[in-house]
Design a protein around this motif. Structure first.
Motif, PDB file in Angstrom:
ATOM      1  N   THR A   1     -36.347   0.077  36.969  1.00  0.00           N
ATOM      2  CA  THR A   1     -37.520  -0.152  37.821  1.00  0.00           C
ATOM      3  C   THR A   1     -37.109  -0.009  39.283  1.00  0.00           C
ATOM      4  OG1 THR A   1     -37.076  -2.543  37.784  1.00  0.00           O
ATOM      5  CG2 THR A   1     -38.583  -1.671  36.127  1.00  0.00           C
ATOM      6  N   PRO A   2     -37.102   1.212  39.825  1.00  0.00           N
ATOM      7  CA  PRO A   2     -36.582   1.421  41.180  1.00  0.00           C
ATOM      8  C   PRO A   2     -37.536   1.027  42.292  1.00  0.00           C
ATOM      9  CG  PRO A   2     -37.313   3.500  40.247  1.00  0.00           C
ATOM     10  CD  PRO A   2     -37.467   2.475  39.171  1.00  0.00           C
ATOM     11  N   LEU A   3     -38.849   0.989  42.015  1.00  0.00           N
ATOM     12  CA  LEU A   3     -39.820   0.748  43.077  1.00  0.00           C
ATOM     13  C   LEU A   3     -40.805  -0.339  42.685  1.00  0.00           C
ATOM     14  CD1 LEU A   3     -40.682   4.384  44.236  1.00  0.00           C
ATOM     15  CD2 LEU A   3     -39.321   2.695  45.467  1.00  0.00           C
ATOM     16  N   ARG A   4     -41.194  -1.133  43.677  1.00  0.00           N
ATOM     17  CA  ARG A   4     -42.164  -2.206  43.461  1.00  0.00           C
ATOM     18  C   ARG A   4     -43.521  -1.620  43.080  1.00  0.00           C
ATOM     19  NH1 ARG A   4     -45.847  -1.928  47.181  1.00  0.00           N
ATOM     20  NH2 ARG A   4     -45.396  -0.420  48.809  1.00  0.00           N
ATOM     21  N   GLY A   5     -44.361  -2.458  42.485  1.00  0.00           N
ATOM     22  CA  GLY A   5     -45.711  -2.016  42.159  1.00  0.00           C
ATOM     23  C   GLY A   5     -46.176  -2.550  40.819  1.00  0.00           C
TER      24      GLY A   5
ATOM     25  N   ASP B   1     -43.556   7.647  23.660  1.00  0.00           N
ATOM     26  CA  ASP B   1     -44.105   6.487  24.367  1.00  0.00           C
ATOM     27  C   ASP B   1     -44.113   6.813  25.860  1.00  0.00           C
ATOM     28  OD1 ASP B   1     -45.200   4.011  24.616  1.00  0.00           O
ATOM     29  OD2 ASP B   1     -43.325   2.896  24.377  1.00  0.00           O
ATOM     30  N   ARG B   2     -45.280   6.852  26.454  1.00  0.00           N
ATOM     31  CA  ARG B   2     -45.393   7.303  27.840  1.00  0.00           C
ATOM     32  C   ARG B   2     -44.996   6.195  28.810  1.00  0.00           C
ATOM     33  NH1 ARG B   2     -50.804  10.361  29.066  1.00  0.00           N
ATOM     34  NH2 ARG B   2     -49.838  11.655  27.446  1.00  0.00           N
ATOM     35  N   VAL B   3     -44.074   6.513  29.719  1.00  0.00           N
ATOM     36  CA  VAL B   3     -43.608   5.556  30.727  1.00  0.00           C
ATOM     37  C   VAL B   3     -44.035   6.053  32.109  1.00  0.00           C
ATOM     38  CG1 VAL B   3     -41.648   4.875  29.300  1.00  0.00           C
ATOM     39  CG2 VAL B   3     -41.356   6.686  30.988  1.00  0.00           C
ATOM     40  N   PRO B   4     -44.128   5.162  33.104  1.00  0.00           N
ATOM     41  CA  PRO B   4     -44.510   5.590  34.463  1.00  0.00           C
ATOM     42  C   PRO B   4     -43.566   6.660  35.003  1.00  0.00           C
ATOM     43  CG  PRO B   4     -44.584   3.198  34.274  1.00  0.00           C
ATOM     44  CD  PRO B   4     -43.961   3.699  33.011  1.00  0.00           C
ATOM     45  N   GLU B   5     -44.109   7.561  35.800  1.00  0.00           N
ATOM     46  CA  GLU B   5     -43.334   8.702  36.285  1.00  0.00           C
ATOM     47  C   GLU B   5     -42.132   8.289  37.129  1.00  0.00           C
ATOM     48  OE1 GLU B   5     -45.847  11.417  38.307  1.00  0.00           O
ATOM     49  OE2 GLU B   5     -47.021  11.944  36.534  1.00  0.00           O
ATOM     50  N   VAL B   6     -42.265   7.203  37.892  1.00  0.00           N
ATOM     51  CA  VAL B   6     -41.158   6.810  38.776  1.00  0.00           C
ATOM     52  C   VAL B   6     -40.042   6.098  38.020  1.00  0.00           C
ATOM     53  CG1 VAL B   6     -42.662   6.625  40.782  1.00  0.00           C
ATOM     54  CG2 VAL B   6     -42.257   4.610  39.370  1.00  0.00           C
TER      55      VAL B   6
ATOM     56  N   LYS C   1     -43.196  -4.168  22.262  1.00  0.00           N
ATOM     57  CA  LYS C   1     -42.795  -5.386  22.956  1.00  0.00           C
ATOM     58  C   LYS C   1     -41.900  -4.996  24.130  1.00  0.00           C
ATOM     59  CE  LYS C   1     -42.975  -8.615  19.044  1.00  0.00           C
ATOM     60  NZ  LYS C   1     -42.204  -9.591  18.223  1.00  0.00           N
ATOM     61  N   ILE C   2     -42.090  -5.690  25.265  1.00  0.00           N
ATOM     62  CA  ILE C   2     -41.223  -5.463  26.419  1.00  0.00           C
ATOM     63  C   ILE C   2     -40.511  -6.768  26.759  1.00  0.00           C
ATOM     64  CG2 ILE C   2     -42.638  -3.591  27.327  1.00  0.00           C
ATOM     65  CD1 ILE C   2     -43.823  -5.491  29.353  1.00  0.00           C
ATOM     66  N   SER C   3     -39.321  -6.635  27.339  1.00  0.00           N
ATOM     67  CA  SER C   3     -38.482  -7.815  27.571  1.00  0.00           C
ATOM     68  C   SER C   3     -39.023  -8.704  28.679  1.00  0.00           C
ATOM     69  CB  SER C   3     -37.053  -7.377  27.909  1.00  0.00           C
ATOM     70  OG  SER C   3     -37.041  -6.543  29.065  1.00  0.00           O
ATOM     71  N   SER C   4     -39.761  -8.128  29.636  1.00  0.00           N
ATOM     72  CA  SER C   4     -40.280  -8.931  30.741  1.00  0.00           C
ATOM     73  C   SER C   4     -41.486  -8.238  31.351  1.00  0.00           C
ATOM     74  CB  SER C   4     -39.200  -9.142  31.812  1.00  0.00           C
ATOM     75  OG  SER C   4     -39.720  -9.850  32.918  1.00  0.00           O
ATOM     76  N   SER C   5     -42.452  -9.034  31.777  1.00  0.00           N
ATOM     77  CA  SER C   5     -43.631  -8.477  32.445  1.00  0.00           C
ATOM     78  C   SER C   5     -43.551  -8.638  33.958  1.00  0.00           C
ATOM     79  CB  SER C   5     -44.904  -9.160  31.932  1.00  0.00           C
ATOM     80  OG  SER C   5     -44.862 -10.554  32.179  1.00  0.00           O
ATOM     81  N   ARG C   6     -42.500  -9.303  34.438  1.00  0.00           N
ATOM     82  CA  ARG C   6     -42.270  -9.461  35.878  1.00  0.00           C
ATOM     83  C   ARG C   6     -40.787  -9.268  36.145  1.00  0.00           C
ATOM     84  NH1 ARG C   6     -45.657 -13.577  34.327  1.00  0.00           N
ATOM     85  NH2 ARG C   6     -47.766 -13.537  35.209  1.00  0.00           N
ATOM     86  N   ILE C   7     -40.492  -8.376  37.077  1.00  0.00           N
ATOM     87  CA  ILE C   7     -39.097  -8.043  37.332  1.00  0.00           C
ATOM     88  C   ILE C   7     -38.969  -7.555  38.767  1.00  0.00           C
ATOM     89  CG2 ILE C   7     -39.266  -5.618  36.617  1.00  0.00           C
ATOM     90  CD1 ILE C   7     -36.553  -6.038  35.168  1.00  0.00           C
ATOM     91  N   PHE C   8     -37.761  -7.591  39.295  1.00  0.00           N
ATOM     92  CA  PHE C   8     -37.521  -7.124  40.658  1.00  0.00           C
ATOM     93  C   PHE C   8     -37.063  -5.665  40.641  1.00  0.00           C
ATOM     94  CE2 PHE C   8     -37.359 -11.679  41.260  1.00  0.00           C
ATOM     95  CZ  PHE C   8     -37.953 -11.849  42.505  1.00  0.00           C
ATOM     96  N   GLU C   9     -37.154  -5.045  41.806  1.00  0.00           N
ATOM     97  CA  GLU C   9     -36.684  -3.668  41.939  1.00  0.00           C
ATOM     98  C   GLU C   9     -35.226  -3.559  41.505  1.00  0.00           C
ATOM     99  OE1 GLU C   9     -39.244  -1.749  45.615  1.00  0.00           O
ATOM    100  OE2 GLU C   9     -37.517  -3.008  46.078  1.00  0.00           O
ATOM    101  N   ASP C  10     -34.892  -2.393  40.963  1.00  0.00           N
ATOM    102  CA  ASP C  10     -33.555  -2.093  40.447  1.00  0.00           C
ATOM    103  C   ASP C  10     -33.213  -2.920  39.214  1.00  0.00           C
ATOM    104  OD1 ASP C  10     -33.197  -0.226  42.445  1.00  0.00           O
ATOM    105  OD2 ASP C  10     -32.167  -1.615  43.786  1.00  0.00           O
ATOM    106  N   GLY C  11     -34.234  -3.498  38.597  1.00  0.00           N
ATOM    107  CA  GLY C  11     -34.016  -4.219  37.347  1.00  0.00           C
ATOM    108  C   GLY C  11     -34.190  -3.295  36.149  1.00  0.00           C
TER     109      GLY C  11
END
Length: 439
Positions: free
Chosen positions: A143-147, A110-115, A78-88
């Motif tokens: 979450t430092p970068l948009r995408g 648990d594999r997370v995105p490289e950035v 489970k994740i807390s949010s599926s939509r978030i802003f940069e630096d969140g």
């Protein structure tokens, strides 16, 4: 199935004993070797027939409390949010269940995105999970970068009871989330349409009508609402009833054009023209939509992607989603973009161009065509030269030469009547807008 160091050592020992027994003609050594090899074969057989199946479905396709599983290990995230802003930050909870009646030694990653960076907790655990037991892994990622990003799959390694062999599988459990560009609070963009629409908005124009800013005084006309009567002016006028007139508020069409060509990604991953442009576009969209303007978006790379003009919070979400998905590629000229959109835009509408102004010989012609049709053109240019120089990828001599060429181009654009600003990396968007508009 994979061999551990322990199983490799036992196999080597068994083979050595067997060969030594044959050389020495020692039946006992041969017997011990055969027993060891038989035990390894049995352990390998048992390990190879347990916990080997996996599901290929995404998390949302699973039933609510089931998750995705190997034969005896169930994973549910489970994740807390599926939509978030940069630096969140996103909080992730991974629940593991052992459905078998035997304890399991499990190693989970648990594999997370490289950035992304794990800020709190850990996405890795090595533990013994008892029969019919469950455990939870919790961690927080930045979450430092948009995408568009995906967490998953879950890599699970299960050892046998003797620690001789292990099975490793990737459980296809995925959770997608979207990171929007972060937004800066804009006080005043200093941009208004020369030909506003007749609908009520939040931009004051120098025409009388329904609005909020005082425009003039005039004599009372039957039918004027009494709340507009200026009693102080009436007393001074010698008996004539005077009423207030206000500047009419109007709606503008705002078009934001983003350069997403390959050159826009020149510089560090977190500091380049495209990063700054998408953040500026998000901030401007929020500002204009908050004053009830109609905002459209054009992103050009190897193709031209556009969002038609609209108003409201739904439009802001659509624009942010497009900005989050902007990828630097291709080399479409700006003139191709302007030729395509000009027939569909009201003359006099403000057009904001966010571009590094590099590797495009059509920039001057494109801006000239826009100005010839009375469009209000503002160019904010995050310079890749600054990003490259700050990252020490460009020497001083090369920087000065390219900077001079860039200044000449900007002067030419200003000569066409466009508002142009060389947007430096550490400059606030409010400052860049004020500089472009001459304030």
């Amino acid at each position: 199935m994979a061999w551990s160091r322990k199983s490799a050592m036992f196999a080597s020992l068994a083979i050595a004993l067997y060969l030594l027994g044959l050389v020495l003609r020692n039946q006992q050594l041969v017997t011990v070797a055969v027993v060891l090899l038989s035990f390894l074969t049995w352990a390998a057989f048992m390990s190879n027939h347990a916990d080997v199946s996996s599901s290929g479905r995404r998390a949302e396709e699973e039933r609510k409390n089931e998750g995705v599983q190997l034969n005896s290990i169930v994973a549910l995230r489970k994740i807390s949010s599926s939509r978030i802003f940069e630096d969140g930050e996103i909080e992730v909870t991974l629940r593991l269940q052992n459905k078998s009646n035997l304890p399991k030694i499990v190693e989970v990653r648990d594999r997370v995105p490289e950035v992304m960076r794990v800020k709190k907790g850990a996405n890795y655990v090595l533990m013994e999970l008892g029969p019919q037991r469950e455990t939870t892994i919790s961690y927080t990622i930045e979450t430092p970068l948009r995408g568009f990003y995906t967490i998953g799959p879950v890599c699970i390694r299960i050892q046998d009871a003797f620690g001789l062999f292990h099975n490793e599988r990737e459980v296809n459990l995925y959770d997608d989330f979207l990171v929007f560009p972060k937004m800066e609070d804009i006080k005043d963009a200093l941009i208004k349409s020369r030909v506003p629409k007749i609908f009520t908005g939040a931009v004051n124009i120098r025409n009388p009508g329904e609005g909020s800013n005082f425009y003039n005084l005039r004599e009372y006309i039957p039918g004027d609402p009494m709340k507009k009567v200026n009693w102080a002016a009436t007393a001074r006028s010698g008996g004539k009833m005077m009423v207030n007139e206000y500047e009419r508020d109007a709606v503008s069409d705002i078009i934001i054009i983003i350069d997403s060509r390959s050159v826009s990604e020149t510089g560090p991953v977190s500091r380049n023209s495209l990063v700054y442009s998408t953040r500026a576009a998000a901030s401007l969209s929020q500002y204009f939509l908050s004053r009830r303007d109609s905002v459209g978006l054009v992103v050009y790379s190897d193709e031209i992607v556009s969002v038609d003009r609209d108003t409201g919070k739904k439009q802001l979400y659509v624009l942010l989603t497009k900005l989050a998905g902007a990828i630097a590629k291709g080399n479409t000229p700006l003139k191709v973009v302007t030729n395509r959109i000009m027939p569909h835009i009201n003359r006099g509408s403000p057009i904001i161009i966010l571009s590094p102004l590099e590797d495009d010989s059509t920039i001057v012609d494109a801006v000239r065509d826009l100005r010839a049709r009375n469009f209000d053109v503002t160019v904010l240019s995050p310079s890749s030269l600054e990003f490259e120089f700050d990252a020490k990828r460009l020497d001083r001599t090369g920087y000065e030469v390219l900077k001079t060429e860039r200044d000449i181009l900007m002067s030419e654009l200003r000569g066409l009547g466009a508002f142009v600003m060389d947007w430096e990396p550490d400059m606030m968007l409010n400052t860049a807008l004020a500089g472009a508009r001459g304030f």
